[in-house]
Design a protein around this motif. Structure first.
Motif, PDB file in Angstrom:
ATOM      1  N   ASN A  89       0.832  -1.202   0.000  1.00 15.98           N
ATOM      2  CA  ASN A  89       0.000   0.000   0.000  1.00 15.98           C
ATOM      3  C   ASN A  89       0.869   1.256   0.000  1.00 15.98           C
ATOM      4  O   ASN A  89       0.712   2.137  -0.848  1.00 15.98           O
ATOM      5  CB  ASN A  89      -0.934  -0.006   1.215  1.00 15.98           C
ATOM      6  CG  ASN A  89      -2.049   1.003   1.096  1.00 15.98           C
ATOM      7  OD1 ASN A  89      -2.168   1.690   0.089  1.00 15.98           O
ATOM      8  ND2 ASN A  89      -2.876   1.083   2.119  1.00 15.98           N
ATOM      9  N   TYR A  90       1.827   1.352   0.934  1.00 18.55           N
ATOM     10  CA  TYR A  90       2.745   2.478   0.937  1.00 18.55           C
ATOM     11  C   TYR A  90       4.024   2.099   1.679  1.00 18.55           C
ATOM     12  O   TYR A  90       4.032   1.200   2.527  1.00 18.55           O
ATOM     13  CB  TYR A  90       2.126   3.730   1.567  1.00 18.55           C
ATOM     14  CG  TYR A  90       1.501   3.527   2.924  1.00 18.55           C
ATOM     15  CD1 TYR A  90       2.274   3.576   4.086  1.00 18.55           C
ATOM     16  CD2 TYR A  90       0.131   3.297   3.059  1.00 18.55           C
ATOM     17  CE1 TYR A  90       1.715   3.397   5.340  1.00 18.55           C
ATOM     18  CE2 TYR A  90      -0.442   3.120   4.307  1.00 18.55           C
ATOM     19  CZ  TYR A  90       0.347   3.168   5.435  1.00 18.55           C
ATOM     20  OH  TYR A  90      -0.209   2.980   6.672  1.00 18.55           O
ATOM     21  N   VAL A  91       5.112   2.801   1.329  1.00 20.03           N
ATOM     22  CA  VAL A  91       6.430   2.649   1.960  1.00 20.03           C
ATOM     23  C   VAL A  91       6.809   4.002   2.537  1.00 20.03           C
ATOM     24  O   VAL A  91       6.836   5.009   1.830  1.00 20.03           O
ATOM     25  CB  VAL A  91       7.496   2.178   0.950  1.00 20.03           C
ATOM     26  CG1 VAL A  91       8.850   2.026   1.639  1.00 20.03           C
ATOM     27  CG2 VAL A  91       7.087   0.871   0.299  1.00 20.03           C
ATOM     28  N   LEU A  92       7.087   4.025   3.826  1.00 21.25           N
ATOM     29  CA  LEU A  92       7.284   5.303   4.518  1.00 21.25           C
ATOM     30  C   LEU A  92       8.721   5.780   4.541  1.00 21.25           C
ATOM     31  O   LEU A  92       8.967   6.981   4.668  1.00 21.25           O
ATOM     32  CB  LEU A  92       6.760   5.185   5.962  1.00 21.25           C
ATOM     33  CG  LEU A  92       5.258   4.933   6.103  1.00 21.25           C
ATOM     34  CD1 LEU A  92       4.892   4.722   7.551  1.00 21.25           C
ATOM     35  CD2 LEU A  92       4.478   6.102   5.525  1.00 21.25           C
ATOM     36  N   ASP A  94      13.118   5.255   3.300  1.00 19.16           N
ATOM     37  CA  ASP A  94      14.047   4.765   2.286  1.00 19.16           C
ATOM     38  C   ASP A  94      15.406   4.485   2.920  1.00 19.16           C
ATOM     39  O   ASP A  94      15.593   4.617   4.133  1.00 19.16           O
ATOM     40  CB  ASP A  94      14.188   5.795   1.161  1.00 19.16           C
ATOM     41  CG  ASP A  94      14.507   5.155  -0.179  1.00 19.16           C
ATOM     42  OD1 ASP A  94      15.058   4.033  -0.188  1.00 19.16           O
ATOM     43  OD2 ASP A  94      14.218   5.769  -1.221  1.00 19.16           O
ATOM     44  N   ALA A 106       6.562   0.085   6.309  1.00 20.53           N
ATOM     45  CA  ALA A 106       5.760  -0.145   5.104  1.00 20.53           C
ATOM     46  C   ALA A 106       4.513  -0.941   5.487  1.00 20.53           C
ATOM     47  O   ALA A 106       4.518  -1.679   6.480  1.00 20.53           O
ATOM     48  CB  ALA A 106       6.569  -0.882   4.043  1.00 20.53           C
ATOM     49  N   ASP A 109      -1.911  -3.642   1.674  1.00 24.53           N
ATOM     50  CA  ASP A 109      -3.360  -3.415   1.659  1.00 24.53           C
ATOM     51  C   ASP A 109      -3.981  -4.332   2.718  1.00 24.53           C
ATOM     52  O   ASP A 109      -3.939  -5.555   2.606  1.00 24.53           O
ATOM     53  CB  ASP A 109      -3.916  -3.730   0.269  1.00 24.53           C
ATOM     54  CG  ASP A 109      -5.421  -3.542   0.189  1.00 24.53           C
ATOM     55  OD1 ASP A 109      -5.993  -2.955   1.128  1.00 24.53           O
ATOM     56  OD2 ASP A 109      -6.017  -4.020  -0.792  1.00 24.53           O
ATOM     57  N   GLU A 202       8.337  -1.532  -3.512  1.00 25.14           N
ATOM     58  CA  GLU A 202       7.761  -0.277  -3.948  1.00 25.14           C
ATOM     59  C   GLU A 202       6.247  -0.335  -3.774  1.00 25.14           C
ATOM     60  O   GLU A 202       5.652  -1.417  -3.753  1.00 25.14           O
ATOM     61  CB  GLU A 202       8.102  -0.008  -5.424  1.00 25.14           C
ATOM     62  CG  GLU A 202       9.583   0.132  -5.717  1.00 25.14           C
ATOM     63  CD  GLU A 202      10.219   1.323  -5.022  1.00 25.14           C
ATOM     64  OE1 GLU A 202       9.491   2.294  -4.735  1.00 25.14           O
ATOM     65  OE2 GLU A 202      11.438   1.290  -4.767  1.00 25.14           O
ATOM     66  N   PRO A 203       5.595   0.814  -3.657  1.00 31.25           N
ATOM     67  CA  PRO A 203       4.137   0.825  -3.542  1.00 31.25           C
ATOM     68  C   PRO A 203       3.463   0.141  -4.741  1.00 31.25           C
ATOM     69  O   PRO A 203       3.970   0.191  -5.870  1.00 31.25           O
ATOM     70  CB  PRO A 203       3.805   2.323  -3.489  1.00 31.25           C
ATOM     71  CG  PRO A 203       5.041   2.967  -2.958  1.00 31.25           C
ATOM     72  CD  PRO A 203       6.170   2.155  -3.511  1.00 31.25           C
ATOM     73  N   PHE A 204       2.323  -0.531  -4.459  1.00 29.24           N
ATOM     74  CA  PHE A 204       1.494  -1.238  -5.445  1.00 29.24           C
ATOM     75  C   PHE A 204       2.157  -2.509  -5.987  1.00 29.24           C
ATOM     76  O   PHE A 204       1.655  -3.111  -6.926  1.00 29.24           O
ATOM     77  CB  PHE A 204       1.107  -0.310  -6.623  1.00 29.24           C
ATOM     78  CG  PHE A 204       0.568   1.016  -6.182  1.00 29.24           C
ATOM     79  CD1 PHE A 204      -0.634   1.113  -5.516  1.00 29.24           C
ATOM     80  CD2 PHE A 204       1.304   2.173  -6.413  1.00 29.24           C
ATOM     81  CE1 PHE A 204      -1.115   2.350  -5.094  1.00 29.24           C
ATOM     82  CE2 PHE A 204       0.826   3.403  -5.997  1.00 29.24           C
ATOM     83  CZ  PHE A 204      -0.393   3.495  -5.335  1.00 29.24           C
TER      84      PHE A 204
END
Length: 379
Positions: A89-92, A94, A106, A109, A202-204
């Protein structure tokens, strides 16, 4: 006739005078020559006295130094991954981000896993209702059986229904815990204070369970993985005095042996793990190649001299230094054996004793027995 006699007389007088002058001149030369032989020379050749740097043998303890490469690591190093399949869904954060324990890195979903949790809770509620009904009926039949108002067969059937309902409820509650666990695994959290060393999601992106998403290094305890030869491993195993320093680009860190392998890698070197003293603010980053120095008292009785003090014989190449005699001001050769070479000079073994003087600089420009003058002296 009279004229001829006169001429002869004059010639005779001239020759007589010439003979007296010649004899007198020879006598004077002889006297001068004799006088010159009897007197001491009034002037002697000046001896070449060269100015050199003079040092005294110090009471330095020889320490044998051996260097080997190593790689910095952190004691806490983890490969972090999601515990379930899903879509990122998302990575906060790096690479290079410094995190505290519990920080979310991270998240997948979570909707499918929330629905699964709700379904498990619903099934558990149904199982609880069934269990309560079976329990109430069984307890009622137990009381009736005491008055012989119900048969043993009906009581056994009620007991079986009650036990099955109890088992079903336990399974339903376990499914809730499993659904909650799966939901928690949709997020990756920092297991301790540290820094992200690598990121591979990575996201998605669709990921599978246990697919590595981050490499995470702790920042509190640093180690160096290295290898050493058998003789040094034996020295360490015998708990002998040892000083270990780790050098990276001019920064030095003290280290101690954390673990020493008992089996050599491919029969050559023993693996060793060192713990760094990182009390200083500046710390080496993990994954760097460093130089590890092992310093051990050698007991050779060697002394330390600068490079410029050592000279080699032109014939056989044997090294020596010039010993300086303060009484005579002259130098003499002293044979040496080089024990070890360092950046600032040589550790040598010789007959020189503590307090003896030797030529520390300028030895290449003097010779055996030559008179020298310490460069510090004023003319």
């Amino acid at each position: 006739m009279t004229s001829l006699i006169y001429i002869n007389d004059q010639l005779h007088i001239y020759y007589a005078r010439a003979n007296r002058v010649f004899v007198l001149g020879m006598l004077i030369c002889t006297l001068l020559l004799l006088q010159g032989c009897s007197e001491e020379p009034t002037q002697t050749a000046t001896e070449n006295v060269r100015a050199v740097s003079i040092n005294s043998v110090a009471d330095d303890a020889y320490v044998k130094s051996i260097r080997f490469p190593g790689v910095t690591q952190t004691e806490n190093r983890s490969q972090l991954s999601f515990g379930v399949d899903g879509t990122v869904n998302y990575v906060l954060f790096d690479i290079g981000a410094q995190l505290n324990t519990g920080d979310v890195m991270a998240v997948l979903d979570q909707e499918p896993y929330r629905l699964a949790l709700e379904s498990a809770r619903s099934e558990a509620e149904k199982a609880r209702v069934t269990f309560e009904e079976a329990k109430t009926n069984y307890e009622r039949l137990v009381r009736l059986r005491e008055n012989n108002s119900v048969s043993e067969q009906n009581l056994d059937a009620a007991r079986s229904t009650y036990e099955n309902a109890q088992s079903t409820l336990r399974d339903a509650l376990a499914q809730i815990r499993l659904a909650e666990r799966n939901l928690s695994k949709t997020a990756i959290k920092a297991p301790y204070d540290g820094v992200i060393s690598s990121r591979s999601v990575e996201p998605f992106e669709e990921v599978t369970a246990n697919q590595v998403a981050f490499t995470f290094d702790g920042m509190e305890k640093f180690i160096v993985d290295s290898s050493i030869p058998g003789d040094l491993a034996e020295y360490i195993s015998n708990d002998k005095e040892l000083e270990i320093t780790v050098n990276y680009r001019g920064s030095y860190f003290n280290a101690t042996v954390e673990h020493l392998g008992e089996r050599a890698n491919e029969g050559l070197n023993f693996p060793v793990r060192l713990r760094l003293d990182t009390s200083r603010e500046k710390r080496p980053l993990p994954g760097l190649v460093v130089s590890v120095s092992y310093r051990m008292p050698d007991g050779e009785g060697a002394i330390f001299v600068p490079h410029s003090a050592v000279v080699a014989e032109p014939t056989d190449g044997n090294p020596f230094v010039y010993q300086y005699n303060e009484k005579t001001g002259r130098v003499s050769k002293a044979g040496i054996r080089i024990v070890n070479a360092e950046e600032g000079g040589y550790w040598i073994k010789s007959d020189l004793q503590k307090g003896d003087s030797y030529v520390a600089a300028g030895a290449a420009f003097i010779s055996e027995g030559q008179k020298v003058r310490p460069a510090e002296e004023v003319r």
